[in-house]
Scaffold this motif. Structure first.
Motif, PDB file in Angstrom:
ATOM      1  N   LYS A  46     -12.617  -0.229 -10.068  1.00 38.31           N
ATOM      2  CA  LYS A  46     -12.212  -1.497  -9.464  1.00 38.31           C
ATOM      3  C   LYS A  46     -12.983  -2.663 -10.071  1.00 38.31           C
ATOM      4  O   LYS A  46     -12.434  -3.761 -10.241  1.00 38.31           O
ATOM      5  CB  LYS A  46     -12.440  -1.443  -7.951  1.00 38.31           C
ATOM      6  N   LYS A  47     -14.236  -2.423 -10.448  1.00 41.29           N
ATOM      7  CA  LYS A  47     -15.005  -3.466 -11.133  1.00 41.29           C
ATOM      8  C   LYS A  47     -14.449  -3.720 -12.534  1.00 41.29           C
ATOM      9  O   LYS A  47     -14.405  -4.862 -13.002  1.00 41.29           O
ATOM     10  CB  LYS A  47     -16.475  -3.052 -11.229  1.00 41.29           C
ATOM     11  N   TYR A  89     -13.948   5.390  -8.089  1.00 37.35           N
ATOM     12  CA  TYR A  89     -12.998   4.350  -7.701  1.00 37.35           C
ATOM     13  C   TYR A  89     -13.638   2.965  -7.753  1.00 37.35           C
ATOM     14  O   TYR A  89     -13.048   2.018  -8.302  1.00 37.35           O
ATOM     15  CB  TYR A  89     -12.460   4.618  -6.296  1.00 37.35           C
ATOM     16  N   THR A  90     -14.823   2.812  -7.203  1.00 31.13           N
ATOM     17  CA  THR A  90     -15.465   1.491  -7.162  1.00 31.13           C
ATOM     18  C   THR A  90     -15.809   0.998  -8.567  1.00 31.13           C
ATOM     19  O   THR A  90     -15.715  -0.201  -8.843  1.00 31.13           O
ATOM     20  CB  THR A  90     -16.728   1.523  -6.286  1.00 31.13           C
ATOM     21  N   THR A 109     -11.883   8.063   2.734  1.00 36.99           N
ATOM     22  CA  THR A 109     -12.221   7.107   1.676  1.00 36.99           C
ATOM     23  C   THR A 109     -11.043   6.189   1.379  1.00 36.99           C
ATOM     24  O   THR A 109     -11.216   4.982   1.151  1.00 36.99           O
ATOM     25  CB  THR A 109     -12.639   7.849   0.393  1.00 36.99           C
ATOM     26  N   THR A 144       0.849  -1.195   0.000  1.00 40.31           N
ATOM     27  CA  THR A 144       0.000   0.000   0.000  1.00 40.31           C
ATOM     28  C   THR A 144       0.879   1.237   0.000  1.00 40.31           C
ATOM     29  O   THR A 144       1.743   1.400   0.864  1.00 40.31           O
ATOM     30  CB  THR A 144      -0.931   0.013   1.217  1.00 40.31           C
ATOM     31  N   GLU A 167     -15.567   8.321  -4.663  1.00 38.93           N
ATOM     32  CA  GLU A 167     -15.814   6.950  -4.217  1.00 38.93           C
ATOM     33  C   GLU A 167     -16.493   6.136  -5.320  1.00 38.93           C
ATOM     34  O   GLU A 167     -16.110   4.983  -5.589  1.00 38.93           O
ATOM     35  CB  GLU A 167     -16.674   6.934  -2.954  1.00 38.93           C
ATOM     36  N   LYS A 224     -11.047   3.589   3.997  1.00 41.59           N
ATOM     37  CA  LYS A 224     -12.187   2.682   3.856  1.00 41.59           C
ATOM     38  C   LYS A 224     -11.883   1.556   2.871  1.00 41.59           C
ATOM     39  O   LYS A 224     -12.233   0.386   3.127  1.00 41.59           O
ATOM     40  CB  LYS A 224     -13.412   3.476   3.395  1.00 41.59           C
ATOM     41  N   TYR A 225     -11.215   1.869   1.769  1.00 45.26           N
ATOM     42  CA  TYR A 225     -10.948   0.879   0.724  1.00 45.26           C
ATOM     43  C   TYR A 225      -9.471   0.469   0.665  1.00 45.26           C
ATOM     44  O   TYR A 225      -9.079  -0.276  -0.235  1.00 45.26           O
ATOM     45  CB  TYR A 225     -11.363   1.432  -0.643  1.00 45.26           C
ATOM     46  N   ASN A 226      -8.674   0.935   1.611  1.00 43.87           N
ATOM     47  CA  ASN A 226      -7.231   0.665   1.613  1.00 43.87           C
ATOM     48  C   ASN A 226      -6.612   1.053   0.266  1.00 43.87           C
ATOM     49  O   ASN A 226      -5.908   0.266  -0.389  1.00 43.87           O
ATOM     50  CB  ASN A 226      -6.944  -0.806   1.918  1.00 43.87           C
ATOM     51  N   ILE A 227      -6.858   2.287  -0.138  1.00 44.56           N
ATOM     52  CA  ILE A 227      -6.417   2.788  -1.438  1.00 44.56           C
ATOM     53  C   ILE A 227      -5.003   3.357  -1.340  1.00 44.56           C
ATOM     54  O   ILE A 227      -4.686   4.115  -0.412  1.00 44.56           O
ATOM     55  CB  ILE A 227      -7.380   3.872  -1.957  1.00 44.56           C
TER      56      ILE A 227
END
Length: 510
Positions: free
Chosen positions: A407-408, A403-404, A449, A215, A400, A452-455
């Protein structure tokens, strides 16, 4: 008085006569010297091609075991230079459909085929952008009189783009072998025959993947007083060392730095620049910080004929740094998607693929990414890069969701937000801009954020800057003044409110 005037006039006439005769004699002498002196090769032929580095593909000669005369080092150097010049002038001729330079490096019978090809292309509105990237020649024969050479050029890696009426109609990458006969004429090795054999398409790239880099909690870094000129005359490693300590103590583990293409010497990378770059890596290692090196900063040409020069530039830098303990990896190019409109999307992508291959081959042990300017570009070349990096300066409320969704679309690659931030500028050129409190809230929210997502993230940037080069954002004051105040530390060295949110609570994964 009359006698005196006559004497003066007589003297002037005599001196004039002597001067005229001297000029006539000098002219005849110069003409005689010219007629008895060989023509100047540097003016008669296009030797500017040889004096300027314009074409530097890899040349990997097989061990010398040729028949006939032994090959000495000087002759081999001249042969290689003339042979590559022959390739280069042909590339230029096919791109421009002009004959210039061909006669210098091809014999009369050989150049006829090239001229016919040029004429045919001109009639059909066809132009070519092409280059070779690798040559693996083997010398087969060198005549006893030193006038003839036969060689086999194995596994020549070629790239070609075919345009008709300025529209791209074909793109090819192939590996081929050439049988070549060269004759020595007027002190040049000229191509007499070149026969292509064993051509095979080559669309496979070196694709060893690095699926885990840990990370990243990082920051894009320039010293406060030398933004966009980190390796210039005012390079101060002590200042950089202090900044790296500050960055480490703030909870960050990575810095992203930039290597400007021209400043480092283009194809001929300057030794003094490499020394400075290694000092930066040493400073980072002392603070247990990893470094993501961004290549080709301030480069935006992408011309196919430039590719071999670009490769030698990247190859030199990567070889110099690939074994350093502080190296995290390579960011091939900063925001190349901003060049899509001016240079063409397909051209930029082809360049990126070629340079990715070069960097991965030169350093197979570190990850490579591309710093896309916009999230919409992030899926491009996702299968070639080791982790996907994109910059985010858009609406924070949409981050957010952006990003999601990415990621998909890219489920098997690490996503890194390679740049993000907010300027605290509010003034004459942007009266309704943001305050330092607004900037702090921005970083507080985006860090939540990230947690939350370990970005993985790399923020922009440590310092506010007083001077922004016009090459960065142009000369418009409302753009330059906003760019000056993205830092977590102001121009006087005081930490701004946003500094409390410079990092999240995550730690580096080994």
């Amino acid at each position: 008085m009359v006698t005196l005037n006559k004497n003066i006039l007589r003297g002037i006439l005599i001196l004039s006569f002597v001067a005229i005769n001297a000029l006539i004699i000098f002219g005849i002498s110069a003409l005689f010297t010219y007629l008895n002196t060989g023509a100047d090769r540097s003016k008669m032929l296009h030797t500017e091609i040889q004096k300027i580095d314009q074409y530097l593909p890899t040349m990997d000669w097989a061990p010398m075991a040729n028949e006939g005369r032994p090959m000495d080092k000087q002759t081999l150097g001249e042969l290689e230079s003339n042979y590559l010049d022959a390739w280069y002038v042909k590339h230029v001729a096919y791109n421009t459909n002009l004959r210039e330079g061909i006669e210098d490096f091809y014999t009369e019978s050989s150049r006829e085929n090239i001229f016919n090809f040029i004429d045919l292309n001109k009639q059909q509105g066809i132009t070519l952008e092409e280059t070779t990237l690798e040559h693996h020649p083997k010398l087969n024969f060198f005549s006893e009189d030193g006038q003839l050479i036969m060689l086999t050029d194995n596994n020549v890696k070629e790239y070609k783009r075919v345009y008709q009426n300025k529209k791209l109609v074909e793109e090819t990458i192939e590996t081929a072998t050439y049988k070549v006969l060269l004759l020595l004429e007027d002190g040049f090795w000229r191509v007499r025959h070149m026969v292509k054999t064993d051509a095979t398409p080559n669309h496979k790239y070196h694709n060893k993947q690095h699926t885990k880099t840990g990370t990243i909690h990082g920051i894009n870094y320039y010293p406060k007083n030398t933004p966009w000129d980190m390796f210039g005359e005012n390079f101060e490693i002590d200042t950089i060392q202090q900044d790296f300590k500050l960055i480490h103590d703030a909870g960050l583990n990575t810095v992203r730095i930039f290597v400007p293409y021209e400043d480092f010497g283009k194809a001929k990378v300057k030794d003094e620049k490499l020394v400075k770059l290694k000092k930066v890596l040493d400073a980072a290692a002392k603070e247990n910080i990893k470094v993501l090196i961004t290549l080709f900063d301030f480069y935006g040409d992408y011309s196919v004929l430039d590719w071999t020069l670009n490769q030698r530039h990247a190859e030199t830098i990567v070889k110099a740094c690939k074994d350093h303990s502080a190296l995290l990896g390579w960011d091939l190019k900063n925001e190349p998607d901003l060049d899509f409109k001016s240079r063409g999307k397909s051209t930029v992508e082809a360049w990126l693929r070629t340079m990715l291959e070069l960097v991965k081959t030169t350093d197979p042990n570190h990850p490579v990414t591309i710093g896309w300017a916009k999230p919409v570009s992030a899926p491009l070349l996702k299968d070639e890069v080791d982790f996907v990096s994109f910059h985010y300066y858009e609406d924070l409320n949409q981050f957010e969701n952006t990003y999601t969704q990415l990621k998909k679309e890219i489920p098997n690659k690490q996503l890194v937000v390679g740049e993000f931030g907010m300027s605290s500028y509010s003034g004459l050129w942007k009266p309704f801009g943001s305050s330092e409190e607004d900037q702090a809230n921005y970083h507080k929210n985006i860090q939540s954020t990230f947690e939350k997502y370990n970005i993985s993230y790399i923020s922009w940037t440590l310092y506010d800057f007083e001077n922004i080069p016009k090459e960065v954002v142009g000369s418009l004051p409302w753009r330059k003044n906003v760019q000056k105040k993205f830092g977590f530390i102001d121009k006087n060295g005081a930490k701004k409110a946003s500094f409390d949110y410079i990092s999240s609570s995550g730690t580096t994964e080994e």
